[in-house]
Motif scaffolding. Structure first.
Motif, PDB file in Angstrom:
ATOM      1  N   ASN A   1     -10.283 -19.199 -23.589  1.00  0.00           N
ATOM      2  CA  ASN A   1     -11.627 -18.583 -24.861  1.00  0.00           C
ATOM      3  C   ASN A   1     -12.337 -20.335 -24.596  1.00  0.00           C
ATOM      4  O   ASN A   1     -13.175 -20.256 -24.711  1.00  0.00           O
ATOM      5  N   ARG A   2     -11.853 -21.557 -24.669  1.00  0.00           N
ATOM      6  CA  ARG A   2     -12.262 -22.536 -23.994  1.00  0.00           C
ATOM      7  C   ARG A   2     -12.876 -23.099 -23.232  1.00  0.00           C
ATOM      8  O   ARG A   2     -14.040 -23.885 -23.409  1.00  0.00           O
ATOM      9  N   PHE A   3     -12.595 -22.122 -21.652  1.00  0.00           N
ATOM     10  CA  PHE A   3     -13.755 -21.634 -21.172  1.00  0.00           C
ATOM     11  C   PHE A   3     -14.725 -20.969 -21.262  1.00  0.00           C
ATOM     12  O   PHE A   3     -16.315 -21.430 -21.071  1.00  0.00           O
ATOM     13  N   GLU A   4     -14.801 -19.921 -22.196  1.00  0.00           N
ATOM     14  CA  GLU A   4     -15.195 -18.855 -22.313  1.00  0.00           C
ATOM     15  C   GLU A   4     -16.683 -19.494 -23.312  1.00  0.00           C
ATOM     16  O   GLU A   4     -18.267 -19.566 -23.490  1.00  0.00           O
ATOM     17  N   LYS A   5     -16.392 -20.583 -23.479  1.00  0.00           N
ATOM     18  CA  LYS A   5     -17.089 -21.142 -24.897  1.00  0.00           C
ATOM     19  C   LYS A   5     -17.984 -22.296 -24.851  1.00  0.00           C
ATOM     20  O   LYS A   5     -18.988 -22.395 -24.541  1.00  0.00           O
ATOM     21  N   VAL A   6     -17.255 -22.654 -23.209  1.00  0.00           N
ATOM     22  CA  VAL A   6     -18.134 -24.059 -22.675  1.00  0.00           C
ATOM     23  C   VAL A   6     -19.343 -23.384 -22.242  1.00  0.00           C
ATOM     24  O   VAL A   6     -20.120 -23.335 -21.912  1.00  0.00           O
TER      25      VAL A   6
END
Length: 395
Positions: A167-172
Motif C-alpha cells: 500500500n505504501r508503494f502504491e500510494k507513492v
C-alpha cells in the motif's frame, strides 16, 4: 627595490602554477562528473518505427510514443548503504537520467522495479527519506510521464510482502497490479510479478483477479464489432492494440545461457539454472500471462543483465539491465519508439565507470608529473637526453 621585486617574482610564479593546477583539476572534474554524460548520451538516437504492414510508411513523430525503459536503480538505504557509496551512485544516476531527459525528451519513462534497495525492510522514516531522494533524482518535466513498477526489493519477496508495504508503494507511485496505461493508442499492462506466486495468498488473489478482468477488457476491445460476443456487450472498449507487459520478474526461462551481448550476464553465471519464483516467474505464472494477454512484447528487469528471448516462438521479451553502476560497469537503458501496431527498441549505454576511472588516473599521473617538474624534483626527459649527449661528446 631589486630585492623586493626579486622576492615577488617567485611568489607570482607559484600563484600562477597554483591557478593552472586548479583549472586543470576543475576541468577534469567537470568533464568526468558532468560533461561525459552529455558526450555519451548525445550519441543515442531514437529507433525508427514503421506504420502498418500494409503501408510500410514511417510514422510521423507525433504519432510515435517515445519511451525510455530502465530497471533496478537500487537506491541504497540507511542499513546497508555507506554514505559515500550512496553519494557516488546517486549522483551518477541523477546526472544520467536528467541528461537523457534533456537530450532525448521522451513522452514516458518506465522503471521496472527495485527502485529501492531496502524497501522490503525500511522503517517509515527511512522510506520517506528514500522516496524524497528518488523524487529529486528522477524528477521529470510536465511533458514526460514517469511510471514505476514494483519489484521484490521495494516490498519484499513473496514471503516478506505485506499489505502495508504494498500500500505504501502504491500510494507513492500510483501503482496497482493489473493497471492499464494507454498512450497514443498503445496499451501497457503493469504487473506486480512478486504477487504471481500462485499460492492463493490474499494479495496474489487480488492481483490475479485484476489482471484477469483487464485481459477480458483487452480481448473484447480487439474483437471486430460484428464478432463481439454477448460477454463483451457491456465492456468498456480500450484501444485495439496488443498490449506490452511491464514487470519486474522475467517470464520463465531456464537460464541466461542463450543471452548474448556485452551487457549480458558474465560467462561464469550464464549456465547457472534459474530458480522459479525467485529469479524468474514460475512456468505456470508465465503461461497465465501469455494466455491472458497475448502480449506483443514483454519488458522485465531483476537479473541486472541484458537478455532477449522468444516465448512461444513469437513473443519477444527484453530483460533490461540495471541502471546502477553499483551493479554494472556498463549500465544502460532502452529507448523504444512504439505505435499501436509496431515497435522498435534501441539500447543507450551510459559512460563506462572503468573508463571514467582511467581518465582520473591519467589526469592524476599527469598532475603529479607536472608538480614534480615544477619543483625540480623530476628531471624532464629532454634534459636527461641532453646530458647523455654532452657526456658522449666529452668522451
Amino acid at each position: 627595490m631589486l630585492s623586493s621585486s626579486g622576492k615577488s617574482l617567485p611568489f607570482k610564479k607559484r600563484l600562477s602554477f597554483l591557478l593552472k593546477l586548479v583549472c586543470f583539476v576543475s576541468s577534469v572534474l567537470i568533464f568526468c562528473e558532468f560533461l561525459v554524460y552529455y558526450v555519451v548520451i548525445f550519441q543515442c538516437r531514437w529507433p525508427e518505427v514503421k506504420g502498418g504492414a500494409r503501408t510500410g510508411e514511417k510514422e510521423t513523430s507525433a504519432s510515435v510514443l517515445k519511451a525510455i525503459i530502465l530497471a533496478d536503480t537500487h537506491l541504497l538505504g540507511e542499513i546497508k548503504g555507506h554514505w559515500l557509496d550512496k553519494l557516488r551512485r546517486e549522483w551518477q544516476m541523477e546526472r544520467s537520467f536528467q541528461t537523457a531527459l534533456r537530450l532525448l525528451q521522451p513522452d514516458i519513462v518506465f522503471i521496472l522495479g527495485d527502485v529501492f534497495d531496502e524497501g522490503k525492510w525500511s522503517s517509515p522514516q527511512a522510506w520517506a527519506d528514500d522516496v524524497r531522494r528518488f523524487r529529486k533524482m528522477f524528477m521529470c518535466p510536465t511533458s514526460t510521464e514517469l511510471v514505476v513498477v514494483v519489484g521484490n526489493h521495494d516490498v519484499g519477496f513473496h514471503y516478506e510482502m505485506t499489505p502495508y508495504k504494498v500500500n505504501r508503494f502504491e500510494k507513492v507511485f500510483n501503482f496497482t497490479s493489473g493497471k492499464l496505461i494507454s498512450r497514443k493508442g498503445v496499451n501497457f499492462v503493469l504487473v506486480n510479478s512478486v504477487a504471481m506466486e500462485g499460492d492463493g495468498c490474499a494479495l496474489c488473489r487480488a492481483s490475479e483477479a485484476k489482471l484477469l478482468a483487464l485481459s477480458h477488457r483487452l480481448n473484447c476491445s480487439q474483437q471486430k464489432p460484428n464478432h463481439c460476443s454477448k460477454r463483451c456487450s457491456d465492456v468498456e472498449k480500450l484501444p485495439a492494440s496488443e498490449p506490452i507487459l511491464l514487470q519486474h520478474y522475467p517470464l520463465y526461462r531456464k537460464s541466461d545461457a542463450e543471452c548474448s551481448g556485452e551487457d549480458s550476464a558474465p560467462p561464469e553465471e550464464k549456465n547457472i539454472p534459474f530458480k522459479e519464483k525467485y529469479d524468474v516467474l514460475s512456468q505456470e505464472a508465465s503461461q497465465k500471462l501469455i494466455w491472458w494477454f497475448h502480449p506483443r512484447l514483454v519488458l522485465s528487469g531483476h537479473t541486472h543483465s541484458a537478455c532477449e528471448v522468444l516465448h512461444a516462438g513469437k513473443i519477444p521479451e527484453v530483460s533490461v539491465p540495471s541502471f546502477s553502476w553499483r551493479n554494472r560497469n556498463n549500465p544502460s537503458f532502452i529507448m523504444g519508439s512504439v505505435t499501436p501496431t509496431d515497435f522498435s527498441l534501441r539500447k543507450c549505454f551510459l559512460p563506462y565507470e572503468s573508463r571514467v576511472l582511467s581518465v582520473y588516473c591519467a589526469a592524476g599521473a599527469l598532475l603529479l608529473g607536472l608538480t614534480l617538474a615544477h619543483f625540480q624534483l623530476l628531471t624532464p626527459p629532454f634534459y636527461f637526453a641532453q646530458r647523455l649527449i654532452s657526456k658522449r661528446k666529452a668522451v
